[in-house]
Design a protein around this motif. Sequence first.
Motif, PDB file in Angstrom:
ATOM      1  N   ILE A 191      35.174  51.632  34.511  1.00 20.65           N
ATOM      2  CA  ILE A 191      36.578  51.422  35.014  1.00 20.65           C
ATOM      3  C   ILE A 191      36.465  51.334  36.606  1.00 20.65           C
ATOM      4  O   ILE A 191      37.130  50.708  37.215  1.00 20.65           O
ATOM      5  CB  ILE A 191      37.519  52.482  34.584  1.00 20.65           C
ATOM      6  CG1 ILE A 191      37.748  52.498  33.279  1.00 20.65           C
ATOM      7  CG2 ILE A 191      38.766  52.437  35.585  1.00 20.65           C
ATOM      8  CD1 ILE A 191      38.400  53.718  32.874  1.00 20.65           C
ATOM      9  N   GLY A 192      35.291  51.894  37.201  1.00 25.97           N
ATOM     10  CA  GLY A 192      35.116  51.951  38.367  1.00 25.97           C
ATOM     11  C   GLY A 192      34.691  50.566  39.131  1.00 25.97           C
ATOM     12  O   GLY A 192      35.303  50.053  39.997  1.00 25.97           O
ATOM     13  N   TYR A 193      33.865  49.804  38.278  1.00 23.35           N
ATOM     14  CA  TYR A 193      33.449  48.643  38.430  1.00 23.35           C
ATOM     15  C   TYR A 193      34.643  47.688  38.582  1.00 23.35           C
ATOM     16  O   TYR A 193      34.937  46.792  39.344  1.00 23.35           O
ATOM     17  CB  TYR A 193      32.480  48.069  37.656  1.00 23.35           C
ATOM     18  CG  TYR A 193      31.996  46.718  37.744  1.00 23.35           C
ATOM     19  CD1 TYR A 193      31.419  46.206  38.562  1.00 23.35           C
ATOM     20  CD2 TYR A 193      32.651  45.580  36.812  1.00 23.35           C
ATOM     21  CE1 TYR A 193      31.195  44.935  38.846  1.00 23.35           C
ATOM     22  CE2 TYR A 193      32.540  44.493  36.942  1.00 23.35           C
ATOM     23  CZ  TYR A 193      31.748  43.902  37.982  1.00 23.35           C
ATOM     24  OH  TYR A 193      31.509  42.407  38.079  1.00 23.35           O
ATOM     25  N   GLY A 194      35.728  47.868  37.400  1.00 25.28           N
ATOM     26  CA  GLY A 194      36.757  46.948  37.491  1.00 25.28           C
ATOM     27  C   GLY A 194      37.617  47.276  38.501  1.00 25.28           C
ATOM     28  O   GLY A 194      38.225  46.264  39.119  1.00 25.28           O
ATOM     29  N   ILE A 195      37.863  48.424  39.183  1.00 18.71           N
ATOM     30  CA  ILE A 195      38.748  48.717  40.379  1.00 18.71           C
ATOM     31  C   ILE A 195      37.974  47.917  41.612  1.00 18.71           C
ATOM     32  O   ILE A 195      38.657  47.368  42.247  1.00 18.71           O
ATOM     33  CB  ILE A 195      38.611  50.202  40.771  1.00 18.71           C
ATOM     34  CG1 ILE A 195      39.455  50.859  39.426  1.00 18.71           C
ATOM     35  CG2 ILE A 195      39.420  50.469  42.195  1.00 18.71           C
ATOM     36  CD1 ILE A 195      39.417  52.263  39.547  1.00 18.71           C
ATOM     37  N   GLN A 198      45.413  33.679  40.145  1.00 15.93           N
ATOM     38  CA  GLN A 198      45.352  33.046  41.569  1.00 15.93           C
ATOM     39  C   GLN A 198      46.228  33.938  42.441  1.00 15.93           C
ATOM     40  O   GLN A 198      46.408  33.382  43.735  1.00 15.93           O
ATOM     41  CB  GLN A 198      45.718  31.495  41.496  1.00 15.93           C
ATOM     42  CG  GLN A 198      44.860  30.678  40.527  1.00 15.93           C
ATOM     43  CD  GLN A 198      43.407  30.705  40.718  1.00 15.93           C
ATOM     44  OE1 GLN A 198      43.181  30.829  41.934  1.00 15.93           O
ATOM     45  NE2 GLN A 198      42.899  31.024  39.630  1.00 15.93           N
ATOM     46  N   LEU A 199      46.945  34.913  41.982  1.00 18.94           N
ATOM     47  CA  LEU A 199      48.084  35.471  42.950  1.00 18.94           C
ATOM     48  C   LEU A 199      47.179  37.161  43.326  1.00 18.94           C
ATOM     49  O   LEU A 199      46.770  37.547  42.444  1.00 18.94           O
ATOM     50  CB  LEU A 199      49.117  35.733  41.989  1.00 18.94           C
ATOM     51  CG  LEU A 199      49.914  34.664  41.800  1.00 18.94           C
ATOM     52  CD1 LEU A 199      51.145  35.040  40.775  1.00 18.94           C
ATOM     53  CD2 LEU A 199      50.236  33.667  42.738  1.00 18.94           C
ATOM     54  N   ARG A 200      47.624  37.215  44.528  1.00 22.46           N
ATOM     55  CA  ARG A 200      46.946  38.619  45.011  1.00 22.46           C
ATOM     56  C   ARG A 200      47.558  39.577  44.305  1.00 22.46           C
ATOM     57  O   ARG A 200      47.148  40.852  44.116  1.00 22.46           O
ATOM     58  CB  ARG A 200      47.025  38.635  46.639  1.00 22.46           C
ATOM     59  CG  ARG A 200      46.367  37.656  47.395  1.00 22.46           C
ATOM     60  CD  ARG A 200      46.459  38.039  48.782  1.00 22.46           C
ATOM     61  NE  ARG A 200      45.734  39.232  49.047  1.00 22.46           N
ATOM     62  CZ  ARG A 200      45.894  39.925  50.366  1.00 22.46           C
ATOM     63  NH1 ARG A 200      46.768  39.586  51.172  1.00 22.46           N
ATOM     64  NH2 ARG A 200      45.152  40.685  50.565  1.00 22.46           N
ATOM     65  N   PHE A 244      46.453  45.210  38.708  1.00 17.83           N
ATOM     66  CA  PHE A 244      45.450  45.589  37.883  1.00 17.83           C
ATOM     67  C   PHE A 244      44.608  46.677  38.517  1.00 17.83           C
ATOM     68  O   PHE A 244      44.144  47.602  37.974  1.00 17.83           O
ATOM     69  CB  PHE A 244      44.303  44.542  37.577  1.00 17.83           C
ATOM     70  CG  PHE A 244      45.093  43.381  36.771  1.00 17.83           C
ATOM     71  CD1 PHE A 244      45.828  43.537  35.759  1.00 17.83           C
ATOM     72  CD2 PHE A 244      44.328  42.068  36.886  1.00 17.83           C
ATOM     73  CE1 PHE A 244      46.210  42.716  34.747  1.00 17.83           C
ATOM     74  CE2 PHE A 244      44.785  41.049  35.982  1.00 17.83           C
ATOM     75  CZ  PHE A 244      45.682  41.339  34.899  1.00 17.83           C
ATOM     76  N   MET A 245      44.444  46.577  39.859  1.00 14.00           N
ATOM     77  CA  MET A 245      43.772  47.859  40.551  1.00 14.00           C
ATOM     78  C   MET A 245      44.409  48.950  40.517  1.00 14.00           C
ATOM     79  O   MET A 245      44.112  50.129  40.168  1.00 14.00           O
ATOM     80  CB  MET A 245      43.422  47.262  42.088  1.00 14.00           C
ATOM     81  CG  MET A 245      42.637  48.298  42.700  1.00 14.00           C
ATOM     82  SD  MET A 245      42.085  47.849  44.412  1.00 14.00           S
ATOM     83  CE  MET A 245      43.707  47.673  45.021  1.00 14.00           C
TER      84      MET A 245
END
Length: 685
Positions: free
Chosen positions: A250-254, A288-290, A296-297
């Motif tokens: 999860i940390g990598y995903g963040i 493609q959107l910030r 997600f973050m």
Amino acid sequence: RHCTDTVCCVIFIVVILGYIALGIVAWVHGDPRKVIYPTDSYGQFCGQKDTANENKTILFYFNILKCASPVVLINLQCPTTQLCVSKCPDRFATYIDVQASYRYKPDQWNYFRQFCKPGFNNPRKSVAQVLRDEDCPSMIIPSRPFLKRCFPDFSTKNGVLTVANQTTFRDGRGKTRNVTDLREAANGINNVLDARSVGVKIFEDYAISWYWILIGLFIAMIVSLLFLVLLRFTAGVLFWIFIFGVIGIIGYGIWHCYWEYDHLKGIPGSDLTVYDIGFQTDFRVYLQLRQTWLAFMILLCIVEVIIILMLIFLRNRIRIAIALLKEGSRAIGYIMSTLFYPIVTFILIAICISYWAVTAVFLATSGEPVYKVMANQTLCKYANLTCDPETFNTTNVTKLCPGAQCTFAFYGGESLYHKYIFIFQLANAFVFLWLVNFAIALGQCTLAGAFASYYWASRKPADIPLWPLFSSFGRAIRYHTGSLAFGALILAIVQLIRVILEYLDHKLKGTQNSFTRFLLCCLKCCFWCLEKFLKFINRNAYIMIAIYGKNFCTSAKEAFFLLMRNVVRVAVLDKVTDFLLFLGKILVAGGVGVLAFFFFTQRIPIFAQEAPTLNYYWVPLLTVIIGSYLVAHGFFSVYAMCVDTLFLCFCEDLERNDGSTAKPYFMSASLHRILGKKELSPKKA
């Protein structure tokens, strides 16, 4: 110890005796030959020994076009004459053509005549009378046997449905018809017939690889046993590796979400919102959107914080859960016989299933032959009425309805026994569910008693009773049969209601009443939840019965409130146990499956010559994988019961004792240390 729930015990014994009586009555009245052998229009079995149909094992339909579907054919309710024959027709022919040429082509007549009624040999009889009296079929078509019945020999040629490479045929009544007219009468039959060859190959694979499959299952048993033994040393390591692995992922995903969010900065169009672009079928557009990566973050950060907070505040309870898992492994190590008790439960359940299935078959075949009038005239008032084939020709039916016949329709009856066969089938299903749940309850109570004797031993293993498993089994049978039957009865009632709801849902599937479907869906969901809850309550009630020997209701109440007072510990222990046991099942099934894959595909050089040559290597492979999972499940179910029993004993220990000399704890030293005590108080000898 004293006998508990004796009333339910007496009722249970009476029900078992009644169940045996029901099986005897069904055996006396039933006749499985009605399932094994097809029945012709005269109520005679095809292929039965010492009868005129001994060599005629296949059922032939005079006019298969009258049959709506294969289900109608198999249920023997097709409104056409049915005859036992030795083989199915292999050619197209019509009665009109055969009769016209019988003088100079007698071979054709002799061939066609074997599909006429027995004893008919009068080609001079007019075609109209023959077809009216159904002495012979108006046509025959190339067929092959399926379920001992003749069905059209369908095949596909260049995507076109054919029978014997023909797309049309004459029906013997002056019409040329397409073979697609036969589709409704034999829909799906060709696919099943093609599957028969696959079935033969699968059987061959099993015949030459069965001992290797047994070796694979034996390896799975050894690996499962080793896993349980090693849990004493690796339970904590496995759990914390998984937890920190999840935190790391999860940390990598963040970090990745932040990197994508920062990488899209300044790119045209990336600052648009999801609302601006609306709904898109190509979900890559949203990437493609910030804003997407920011969402997600944030979501992953919330999950990460929740997991870390849970670990901080529940760390002590997690340590207790891991300690109980290790203690469970130690208990099984001292009482190894418990690992093989699931075999007893399996045998008991297998006996219940066998008795239920045999009784159901005999009940289903208990009816007497019922004959009905089959008339070619649609306006015949006697059509579909019951009749007696022995006196039918002396009635006025044949005069009022020329060509009418008294033919076999189905098996039934008007007696009191036959009227209540459906009730007997329900009773058969209900008692079956009761007995199966009782067998499971007996296993749970037996294992709980054995593991409780381990926990409450002052000095382990010196004070563990001799043969704890057999002693626990004897106590459960002698004193608590009524309590176990009571718990099983409650569960069986709920399960029977679920079966009835599933049956009603199946019957009402085509209805347009949305409220009825919604109500059924709600009821099914509620009773599913109720069944899960009752299984949980029953399981813990059986543990309390094994420990204290009280009746079912008292044990269920005490177990429920004890668990509610330790609800957080219950949740943590349940999830930790589920994870480790699921990991073990996947490890056993996956490891043995990989080994079996390399073996059966001859990729292990040492055993390349020993590996059998198979039609489908996935047949023994899937058998080994599924079998290994079931073997692991059997072993781990004992372990799960052990952990649940030790947990209830642990909670009872905390509430009843305080660690003093007068009331010492019975828990292990590791559990005692987790609770904050430096050393264990001495127990009374």
